[in-house]
Design an enzyme around this catalytic site. Structure first.
Site, mmCIF file in Angstrom:
data_model
loop_
_atom_site.group_PDB
_atom_site.id
_atom_site.type_symbol
_atom_site.label_atom_id
_atom_site.label_comp_id
_atom_site.label_asym_id
_atom_site.label_seq_id
_atom_site.Cartn_x
_atom_site.Cartn_y
_atom_site.Cartn_z
ATOM 1 N N LYS A 207 -41.112 12.288 33.143
ATOM 2 C CA LYS A 207 -39.726 12.767 33.181
ATOM 3 C C LYS A 207 -39.603 14.129 33.840
ATOM 4 C CE LYS A 207 -37.510 10.033 29.670
ATOM 5 N NZ LYS A 207 -36.763 9.964 28.421
ATOM 6 N N LYS B 217 -40.976 -0.239 34.864
ATOM 7 C CA LYS B 217 -40.290 -0.567 33.612
ATOM 8 C C LYS B 217 -38.784 -0.680 33.852
ATOM 9 C CE LYS B 217 -39.825 2.697 30.655
ATOM 10 N NZ LYS B 217 -40.005 3.833 29.748
ATOM 11 N N LYS C 128 -32.914 2.818 31.901
ATOM 12 C CA LYS C 128 -31.508 3.210 31.957
ATOM 13 C C LYS C 128 -31.219 4.005 33.214
ATOM 14 C CE LYS C 128 -31.350 3.855 26.913
ATOM 15 N NZ LYS C 128 -31.800 4.830 25.921
HETATM 16 P P1 TYM Z 1 -35.140 4.858 24.325
HETATM 17 O O1 TYM Z 1 -33.759 5.274 24.024
HETATM 18 O O2 TYM Z 1 -35.702 5.153 25.678
HETATM 19 O O3 TYM Z 1 -35.301 3.304 24.111
HETATM 20 C C1 TYM Z 1 -34.882 2.688 22.900
HETATM 21 C C2 TYM Z 1 -35.865 1.602 22.521
HETATM 22 O O4 TYM Z 1 -35.961 0.643 23.563
HETATM 23 C C3 TYM Z 1 -37.325 0.454 23.930
HETATM 24 N N1 TYM Z 1 -37.398 0.187 25.371
HETATM 25 C C4 TYM Z 1 -37.976 -0.888 25.908
HETATM 26 N N2 TYM Z 1 -38.600 -1.951 25.339
HETATM 27 C C5 TYM Z 1 -39.070 -2.907 26.177
HETATM 28 N N3 TYM Z 1 -38.947 -2.848 27.530
HETATM 29 C C6 TYM Z 1 -38.341 -1.802 28.140
HETATM 30 N N4 TYM Z 1 -38.197 -1.766 29.466
HETATM 31 C C7 TYM Z 1 -37.820 -0.758 27.310
HETATM 32 N N5 TYM Z 1 -37.156 0.391 27.570
HETATM 33 C C8 TYM Z 1 -36.913 0.956 26.371
HETATM 34 C C9 TYM Z 1 -37.997 1.759 23.583
HETATM 35 O O5 TYM Z 1 -39.399 1.597 23.412
HETATM 36 C C10 TYM Z 1 -37.301 2.135 22.299
HETATM 37 O O6 TYM Z 1 -37.889 1.482 21.198
HETATM 38 N N6 TYM Z 1 -38.047 8.256 22.089
HETATM 39 C C11 TYM Z 1 -37.228 7.069 21.871
HETATM 40 C C12 TYM Z 1 -36.108 7.270 20.862
HETATM 41 C C13 TYM Z 1 -36.541 7.839 19.547
HETATM 42 C C14 TYM Z 1 -37.223 7.157 18.531
HETATM 43 C C15 TYM Z 1 -37.363 8.095 17.468
HETATM 44 C C16 TYM Z 1 -37.743 5.866 18.404
HETATM 45 C C17 TYM Z 1 -36.279 9.101 19.115
HETATM 46 N N7 TYM Z 1 -36.785 9.259 17.850
HETATM 47 C C18 TYM Z 1 -38.033 7.766 16.278
HETATM 48 C C19 TYM Z 1 -38.409 5.546 17.214
HETATM 49 C C20 TYM Z 1 -38.534 6.478 16.164
HETATM 50 C C21 TYM Z 1 -36.606 6.667 23.191
HETATM 51 O O7 TYM Z 1 -36.472 7.447 24.085
HETATM 52 O O8 TYM Z 1 -36.138 5.402 23.202
#
Ligand code: TYM
Length: 344
Positions: free
Chosen positions: A115, A207, A210
């Site tokens: 990032k 991947k 968003k």
């Molecule tokens: P975020 O917002 O990027 O994504 C949310 C969830 O979606 C999953 N994900 C995917 N799974 C499969 N294929 C993909 N291409 C894909 N893109 C995203 C992510 O693995 C996630 O589960 N850091 C985290 C948010 C967070 C969090 C937490 C998660 C903050 N605190 C505590 C668990 C526990 C994030 O950026 O997710």
């Protein structure tokens, strides 16, 4: 061994374009776990501001993720749905974890490197410390299980390291305060099924994300039937027919991705899908995938859009969830203060 009450926590960033990866990798798991566990699902707005956000857009995205949770089948009465910034204990515990985690640990985080890119000097301190806040999100509830996609695995490992170091560093005080051998559990990542890493529809080596500038790279949860059909029809493939065995997908990332998506949407394994479609051309397989995706995602997208417009309802859900989350968080924060030796 201290035993912990089983509790699920997970979060999604309100950064726009919720997509199929978020849905299959995370949100469908959130829905299923409601039957067996006490669950907290969080819209992690404090994480979103580690990169620049427009306040009006951020607010709308927080409501969109909340609407997606509910449209997908999360019950905000039976479980807890809230946005992170309404429970101050997340940030409070994150500071303490900044003093537990080591620079060396954070320096290894691949997501920061990706990032921050080349201009690392100009990345926010928050982006660097992101994983300590994520550890705090989970551990402020002493959550034991965390459903996430594959890309969050390294962050979960860091959360486990932080929990363990805290438990070791303060072992004597934890025991003196009456918490036995450990205050924090080792949170377990739940990364299962055929779609833990959904790839871009335009490039099987990237991947689905968003932030990809091409909207054709992802299926958004807000896409209507026409958009879903068009994007799947245009998805990159190779000229071969589908194989009948899993090994046949090994060096075919685009085929592997579409088979994984089909399997996850149909609640089957990739082997099942190949048994059904082995030998088929992509044109036929894509047509079946369009039908399936429209049936499964269409109603969720429509419901999400409907709920999203009802700001009063969504904001009430988030406030109610935050009020209930805060009770658990505040109790654990008091214990942490006692363990650390703070006067309160
Ligand atoms: P975020 O917002 O990027 O994504 C949310 C969830 O979606 C999953 N994900 C995917 N799974 C499969 N294929 C993909 N291409 C894909 N893109 C995203 C992510 O693995 C996630 O589960 N850091 C985290 C948010 C967070 C969090 C937490 C998660 C903050 N605190 C505590 C668990 C526990 C994030 O950026 O997710």
């Amino acid at each position: 061994m201290t035993t912990f009450h089983e509790r699920v926590f997970s979060g999604v960033q309100p950064t726009g374009n919720l997509h199929l990866g978020n849905y299959l990798g995370a949100i469908t798991k959130f829905v299923a776990l409601q039957n067996t566990h006490e669950c907290l699902y969080c819209v992690v707005d404090l994480h979103a501001i580690t990169v620049a956000q427009d306040p009006a857009v951020l607010k709308s995205n927080i409501r969109e993720v909340t609407a997606a949770f509910i449209a997908a089948g999360i019950d905000p009465k039976a479980h807890i749905v809230f946005n992170q910034s309404q429970v101050a204990e997340h940030a409070e515990l994150a500071w303490i974890f900044n003093c537990v985690a080591r620079m060396g640990w954070l320096n290894r985080m691949t997501q920061f490197k990706e990032k921050a890119g080349k201009d690392r000097e100009n990345a926010s301190v928050g982006l660097y410390a992101y994983p300590t806040l994520m550890a705090a999100d989970i551990l402020i509830y002493r959550a034991t299980h965390v459903p996430v996609g594959e890309d969050q695995k390294q962050h979960l490992e860091l959360a486990r390291d932080i929990a363990q170091k805290f438990n070791n560093d303060f072992a004597q005080s934890i025991a003196n305060c009456g918490f036995g051998e450990a205050f924090f559990p080792q949170p377990e990542p739940l990364i299962q099924g055929p779609a833990t890493r959904v790839m871009s529809l335009r490039d099987g080596s990237k991947k689905m994300s968003k932030s990809d500038p091409s909207d054709y790279s992802r299926l958004n949860l807000s896409d209507d039937a026409d958009a879903i059909a068009q994007k799947i029809r245009k998805a990159k493939t190779d000229p071969e027919a589908l194989p009948s065995e899993l090994e046949g997908l090994a060096s075919r990332p685009e085929a592997d991705n579409l088979v994984g998506i089909y399997a996850a949407l149909a609640d089957k394994t990739k082997e099942d899908v190949l048994r059904e479609f082995g030998g088929a051309q992509f044109s036929g397989f894509k047509a079946a995938l369009v039908d399936l995706a429209v049936v499964k995602l269409g109603p969720i997208g429509a419901e999400m859009k409907r709920i999203q417009t009802d700001h009063a309802y969504i904001d009430a859900v988030l406030k109610d969830g935050a009020d209930r989350a805060r009770i658990i968080a505040a109790e654990n924060m008091r214990a942490v203060k006692d363990i650390l030796g703070f006067v309160r």
